[in-house]
Design a protein around this motif. Structure first.
Motif, mmCIF file in Angstrom:
data_model
loop_
_atom_site.group_PDB
_atom_site.id
_atom_site.type_symbol
_atom_site.label_atom_id
_atom_site.label_comp_id
_atom_site.label_asym_id
_atom_site.label_seq_id
_atom_site.Cartn_x
_atom_site.Cartn_y
_atom_site.Cartn_z
ATOM 1 N N ILE A 1 0.937 -1.307 0.024
ATOM 2 C CA ILE A 1 -0.058 0.019 0.084
ATOM 3 C C ILE A 1 0.927 1.399 -0.007
ATOM 4 O O ILE A 1 0.676 2.187 -0.696
ATOM 5 C CB ILE A 1 -0.928 -0.035 1.013
ATOM 6 N N LEU A 2 1.880 1.113 0.754
ATOM 7 C CA LEU A 2 2.785 2.711 0.936
ATOM 8 C C LEU A 2 3.763 2.705 -0.501
ATOM 9 O O LEU A 2 3.642 3.843 -0.981
ATOM 10 C CB LEU A 2 3.727 2.337 2.008
ATOM 11 N N GLY A 3 4.078 1.562 -0.963
ATOM 12 C CA GLY A 3 4.583 1.645 -2.386
ATOM 13 C C GLY A 3 3.522 2.363 -3.227
ATOM 14 O O GLY A 3 4.030 2.960 -4.178
ATOM 15 N N LEU A 4 2.496 1.566 -3.587
ATOM 16 C CA LEU A 4 1.420 2.396 -4.528
ATOM 17 C C LEU A 4 0.984 3.826 -4.134
ATOM 18 O O LEU A 4 1.017 4.420 -5.025
ATOM 19 C CB LEU A 4 0.053 1.537 -4.323
ATOM 20 N N LEU A 5 0.963 4.024 -2.824
ATOM 21 C CA LEU A 5 0.995 5.683 -2.597
ATOM 22 C C LEU A 5 1.837 6.312 -3.126
ATOM 23 O O LEU A 5 1.797 7.383 -3.444
ATOM 24 C CB LEU A 5 0.636 5.717 -0.924
ATOM 25 N N GLY A 6 3.339 5.994 -2.864
ATOM 26 C CA GLY A 6 4.485 6.680 -3.334
ATOM 27 C C GLY A 6 4.372 6.739 -4.959
ATOM 28 O O GLY A 6 4.789 7.800 -5.276
ATOM 29 N N TYR A 7 4.106 5.799 -5.456
ATOM 30 C CA TYR A 7 4.068 5.652 -6.964
ATOM 31 C C TYR A 7 2.898 6.858 -7.425
ATOM 32 O O TYR A 7 3.391 7.605 -8.233
ATOM 33 C CB TYR A 7 3.646 4.404 -7.404
ATOM 34 N N VAL A 8 1.749 6.651 -6.768
ATOM 35 C CA VAL A 8 0.934 7.639 -7.123
ATOM 36 C C VAL A 8 1.163 8.982 -6.994
ATOM 37 O O VAL A 8 1.051 10.078 -7.686
ATOM 38 C CB VAL A 8 -0.520 7.092 -6.552
ATOM 39 N N ALA A 9 1.723 9.273 -5.627
ATOM 40 C CA ALA A 9 2.418 10.522 -5.409
ATOM 41 C C ALA A 9 3.454 11.077 -6.254
ATOM 42 O O ALA A 9 3.351 12.209 -6.701
ATOM 43 C CB ALA A 9 3.034 10.656 -3.825
ATOM 44 N N SER A 10 4.218 10.064 -6.901
ATOM 45 C CA SER A 10 5.148 10.627 -7.769
ATOM 46 C C SER A 10 4.840 11.102 -9.084
ATOM 47 O O SER A 10 5.498 11.838 -9.655
ATOM 48 C CB SER A 10 6.170 9.575 -7.995
ATOM 49 N N LEU A 11 3.725 10.634 -9.399
ATOM 50 C CA LEU A 11 2.989 11.141 -10.743
ATOM 51 C C LEU A 11 2.635 12.668 -10.675
ATOM 52 O O LEU A 11 2.160 13.235 -11.636
ATOM 53 C CB LEU A 11 1.522 10.134 -10.814
ATOM 54 N N PHE A 12 2.352 13.075 -9.464
ATOM 55 C CA PHE A 12 1.725 14.412 -9.095
ATOM 56 C C PHE A 12 3.173 15.291 -9.212
ATOM 57 O O PHE A 12 2.585 16.586 -8.594
ATOM 58 C CB PHE A 12 1.077 14.638 -7.876
ATOM 59 N N ILE A 13 4.218 15.036 -9.124
ATOM 60 C CA ILE A 13 5.255 16.058 -8.971
ATOM 61 C C ILE A 13 5.131 17.232 -9.909
ATOM 62 O O ILE A 13 5.471 18.339 -9.483
ATOM 63 C CB ILE A 13 6.847 15.404 -9.062
ATOM 64 N N ASN A 14 4.438 17.168 -11.083
ATOM 65 C CA ASN A 14 4.724 18.244 -11.967
ATOM 66 C C ASN A 14 3.417 18.955 -11.934
ATOM 67 O O ASN A 14 3.098 19.860 -12.672
ATOM 68 C CB ASN A 14 4.543 17.524 -13.570
ATOM 69 N N VAL A 15 2.446 18.660 -10.956
ATOM 70 C CA VAL A 15 1.267 19.538 -10.930
ATOM 71 C C VAL A 15 1.758 20.480 -9.804
ATOM 72 O O VAL A 15 2.517 20.564 -8.976
ATOM 73 C CB VAL A 15 0.361 18.424 -9.907
ATOM 74 N N PRO A 16 1.225 21.714 -10.026
ATOM 75 C CA PRO A 16 1.901 23.255 -9.337
ATOM 76 C C PRO A 16 1.844 23.196 -8.196
ATOM 77 O O PRO A 16 3.016 23.276 -7.579
ATOM 78 C CB PRO A 16 0.982 24.095 -10.201
ATOM 79 N N VAL A 17 0.792 23.063 -7.164
ATOM 80 C CA VAL A 17 0.918 23.238 -5.914
ATOM 81 C C VAL A 17 1.342 21.969 -5.153
ATOM 82 O O VAL A 17 2.340 21.936 -4.405
ATOM 83 C CB VAL A 17 -0.470 23.702 -5.413
ATOM 84 N N ILE A 18 0.738 21.018 -5.574
ATOM 85 C CA ILE A 18 1.068 19.634 -4.998
ATOM 86 C C ILE A 18 2.664 19.046 -5.469
ATOM 87 O O ILE A 18 3.405 18.698 -4.413
ATOM 88 C CB ILE A 18 -0.022 18.602 -5.324
ATOM 89 N N GLY A 19 3.011 19.414 -6.575
ATOM 90 C CA GLY A 19 4.282 18.965 -7.242
ATOM 91 C C GLY A 19 5.343 19.773 -6.438
ATOM 92 O O GLY A 19 6.238 18.887 -6.151
ATOM 93 N N GLU A 20 5.297 20.798 -5.974
ATOM 94 C CA GLU A 20 6.265 21.703 -5.322
ATOM 95 C C GLU A 20 6.548 20.991 -4.045
ATOM 96 O O GLU A 20 7.476 20.827 -3.487
ATOM 97 C CB GLU A 20 5.996 23.198 -5.201
#
Length: 106
Positions: free
Chosen positions: A74-93
Motif C-alpha cells: 500500500i505504501l509503495g502504491l501511494l508513493g508511486y501515485v504521489a510521484s505522478l503528481f510531482i509536475n502538478v503546480p501546488v502539490i508538485g512543489e
C-alpha cells in the motif's frame, strides 16, 4: 411414580415405528450439524495444548507477515501515485521538496 410410558410392540406398532423414525431423523440432523461444525476438530484442538500453541503461533506469524507485506504494498502504491503528481503546480512543489529532503538524507 413412574411417569414414562411403556409401550408394548403389539399394542402400538405404528406409533412406535413412527416415533423411532422421527428420532432417527433427528439424530441424523444432529450428526450432520456436528460434522458441519467440525466439533471433533475443536475438541482435539482444545484437548491438546501443544497443538493449540503451535496453531496460534502459526496464525500470529501469518498475520504479522500479512500485515507487513500489505503495508509495504500500500505504501509503495501511494508513493508511486504521489510521484505522478510531482509536475502538478501546488502539490508538485510540496512533493518535490519532500523528495529532495529524502534524497539528501540518503
Amino acid at each position: 411414580m413412574n411417569r414414562s410410558k411403556t409401550y408394548e410392540l403389539e399394542e402400538h406398532p405404528f406409533e412406535l415405528r413412527h416415533e423411532v423414525k422421527r428420532l432417527n431423523a433427528r439424530l441424523d440432523q444432529i450428526a450432520n450439524s456436528l460434522e458441519k461444525a467440525e466439533f471433533k476438530d475443536i475438541l482435539e484442538n482444545y484437548s491438546n495444548p501443544k497443538k493449540r500453541i503451535l496453531t496460534n503461533l502459526m496464525a500470529g506469524i501469518s498475520r504479522g507477515l500479512g500485515l507487513s507485506l500489505g503495508t509495504f504494498i500500500i505504501l509503495g502504491l501511494l508513493g508511486y501515485v504521489a510521484s505522478l503528481f510531482i509536475n502538478v503546480p501546488v502539490i508538485g512543489e510540496y512533493l518535490g521538496e519532500i523528495k529532495n529532503y529524502i534524497d539528501a538524507n540518503n
